[in-house]
Write a protein that holds these residues in place. Sequence first.
Motif, mmCIF file in Angstrom:
data_model
loop_
_atom_site.group_PDB
_atom_site.id
_atom_site.type_symbol
_atom_site.label_atom_id
_atom_site.label_comp_id
_atom_site.label_asym_id
_atom_site.label_seq_id
_atom_site.Cartn_x
_atom_site.Cartn_y
_atom_site.Cartn_z
ATOM 1 N N ASP A 203 5.167 1.669 7.020
ATOM 2 C CA ASP A 203 5.237 3.095 7.313
ATOM 3 C C ASP A 203 4.027 3.796 6.880
ATOM 4 N N ALA A 204 3.097 3.415 5.863
ATOM 5 C CA ALA A 204 1.955 3.987 5.466
ATOM 6 C C ALA A 204 0.861 3.582 6.544
ATOM 7 N N VAL A 205 1.013 2.462 7.091
ATOM 8 C CA VAL A 205 0.067 1.969 8.290
ATOM 9 C C VAL A 205 0.241 2.893 9.462
ATOM 10 N N ALA A 206 1.656 3.002 10.022
ATOM 11 C CA ALA A 206 1.984 3.873 10.837
ATOM 12 C C ALA A 206 1.307 5.451 10.693
ATOM 13 N N VAL A 207 1.651 5.676 9.613
ATOM 14 C CA VAL A 207 1.310 7.229 9.394
ATOM 15 C C VAL A 207 -0.474 7.381 9.437
ATOM 16 N N LEU A 208 -0.916 6.616 8.650
ATOM 17 C CA LEU A 208 -2.432 6.519 9.134
ATOM 18 C C LEU A 208 -3.085 6.122 10.494
ATOM 19 N N LEU A 209 -2.362 5.291 11.153
ATOM 20 C CA LEU A 209 -2.653 5.414 12.588
ATOM 21 C C LEU A 209 -2.251 6.403 13.502
ATOM 22 N N LEU A 210 -1.363 7.109 13.122
ATOM 23 C CA LEU A 210 -1.011 8.470 13.913
ATOM 24 C C LEU A 210 -1.837 9.555 13.592
ATOM 25 N N ASN A 211 -2.424 9.772 12.340
ATOM 26 C CA ASN A 211 -3.081 10.600 11.991
ATOM 27 C C ASN A 211 -4.853 10.262 11.929
ATOM 28 N N SER A 212 -5.020 9.182 12.655
ATOM 29 C CA SER A 212 -6.454 8.647 12.721
ATOM 30 C C SER A 212 -7.325 9.600 13.656
ATOM 31 N N PRO A 213 -8.650 9.820 13.347
ATOM 32 C CA PRO A 213 -9.392 10.841 14.143
ATOM 33 C C PRO A 213 -9.630 10.148 15.490
ATOM 34 N N HIS A 214 -9.548 8.639 15.719
ATOM 35 C CA HIS A 214 -9.646 8.023 16.855
ATOM 36 C C HIS A 214 -8.437 7.902 17.714
ATOM 37 N N ARG A 215 -8.327 8.578 18.703
ATOM 38 C CA ARG A 215 -6.949 8.683 19.537
ATOM 39 C C ARG A 215 -6.443 7.331 19.971
ATOM 40 N N TYR A 216 -7.140 6.181 19.929
ATOM 41 C CA TYR A 216 -6.731 4.975 20.636
ATOM 42 C C TYR A 216 -5.629 4.109 19.493
ATOM 43 N N TRP A 217 -5.663 4.709 18.448
ATOM 44 C CA TRP A 217 -4.872 4.066 17.408
ATOM 45 C C TRP A 217 -3.326 4.786 17.372
ATOM 46 N N TRP A 218 -3.133 6.097 17.936
ATOM 47 C CA TRP A 218 -2.304 6.758 17.946
ATOM 48 C C TRP A 218 -0.993 5.968 18.898
ATOM 49 N N PRO A 219 -1.087 5.179 19.832
ATOM 50 C CA PRO A 219 -0.016 4.677 20.428
ATOM 51 C C PRO A 219 0.579 3.464 19.419
ATOM 52 N N LEU A 220 -0.192 2.722 18.789
ATOM 53 C CA LEU A 220 0.224 1.687 17.744
ATOM 54 C C LEU A 220 0.943 2.545 16.704
ATOM 55 N N GLY A 221 0.570 3.512 16.098
ATOM 56 C CA GLY A 221 0.962 4.412 15.152
ATOM 57 C C GLY A 221 2.581 4.688 15.693
ATOM 58 N N SER A 222 2.497 5.287 16.733
ATOM 59 C CA SER A 222 3.936 5.790 17.583
ATOM 60 C C SER A 222 4.777 4.519 17.464
ATOM 61 N N LEU A 223 4.175 3.472 18.135
ATOM 62 C CA LEU A 223 5.099 2.190 18.395
ATOM 63 C C LEU A 223 5.601 1.774 16.947
ATOM 64 N N LEU A 224 4.709 1.887 16.015
ATOM 65 C CA LEU A 224 5.552 1.448 14.538
ATOM 66 C C LEU A 224 6.326 2.316 13.932
ATOM 67 N N ILE B 108 0.887 -1.242 -0.078
ATOM 68 C CA ILE B 108 0.004 0.039 0.181
ATOM 69 C C ILE B 108 0.908 1.177 0.035
ATOM 70 N N LEU B 109 0.329 2.183 -0.557
ATOM 71 C CA LEU B 109 1.163 3.577 -0.666
ATOM 72 C C LEU B 109 0.301 4.620 0.175
ATOM 73 N N LEU B 110 0.799 5.381 0.703
ATOM 74 C CA LEU B 110 0.048 6.800 1.287
ATOM 75 C C LEU B 110 0.824 8.028 0.570
ATOM 76 N N LEU B 111 -0.093 8.525 -0.199
ATOM 77 C CA LEU B 111 0.568 9.676 -0.933
ATOM 78 C C LEU B 111 0.059 10.947 -0.289
ATOM 79 N N HIS B 112 1.208 11.980 -0.068
ATOM 80 C CA HIS B 112 0.789 13.147 0.868
ATOM 81 C C HIS B 112 0.194 14.148 -0.274
ATOM 82 N N PRO B 113 -0.719 14.999 -0.016
ATOM 83 C CA PRO B 113 -1.528 15.754 -0.864
ATOM 84 C C PRO B 113 -0.528 16.635 -1.920
ATOM 85 N N ASP B 114 0.773 17.095 -1.135
ATOM 86 C CA ASP B 114 1.525 17.902 -2.094
ATOM 87 C C ASP B 114 2.103 17.121 -3.165
ATOM 88 N N GLY B 115 2.149 15.703 -3.106
ATOM 89 C CA GLY B 115 3.018 14.950 -4.138
ATOM 90 C C GLY B 115 4.285 14.623 -3.709
#
Length: 127
Positions: free
Chosen positions: A71-92, A56-63
């Motif tokens: 890394d895409a999974v971690a960024v998704l988790l860190l930017n989730s509106p659901h705060r309970y995902w943030w610790p897992l994103g930080s760990l990754l 999977i790829l996560l493309l930043h809006p500015d390209g």
Amino acid sequence: MSAVSPVLVYDGDCAFCTVAAQAGQRHITGGGPVVWRPWQFCELSTPLEERAQREILLLHPDGRRVWGGVDAVAVLLLNSPHRYWWPLGSLLRRPVARGFGGAVYRWTARNRYRLPGGTPACQLHSD
């Protein structure tokens, strides 16, 4: 591909990937600002298209920024509106967990055709 929101690119021909993307959209981003799109419907450069067939790829809006795989999974988790995902994103994002998460991600990608919903069309082929 230009966008005003980040774009998560996945393999739309793979049933496992499609189901995983739908689950991520529902549970991680909650239908929020991330656009989820199969790579087959994106205008990607050749190198990005080749990557999108493997991860999977996560493309930043500015390209200018692209995250792939764990890394895409971690960024998704860190930017989730659901705060309970943030610790897992930080760990990754930490070296040991990132290495372990990357190994799990690569194993999953190589074996996605064997996983629930996977079909022979999901199998990655070595060139």
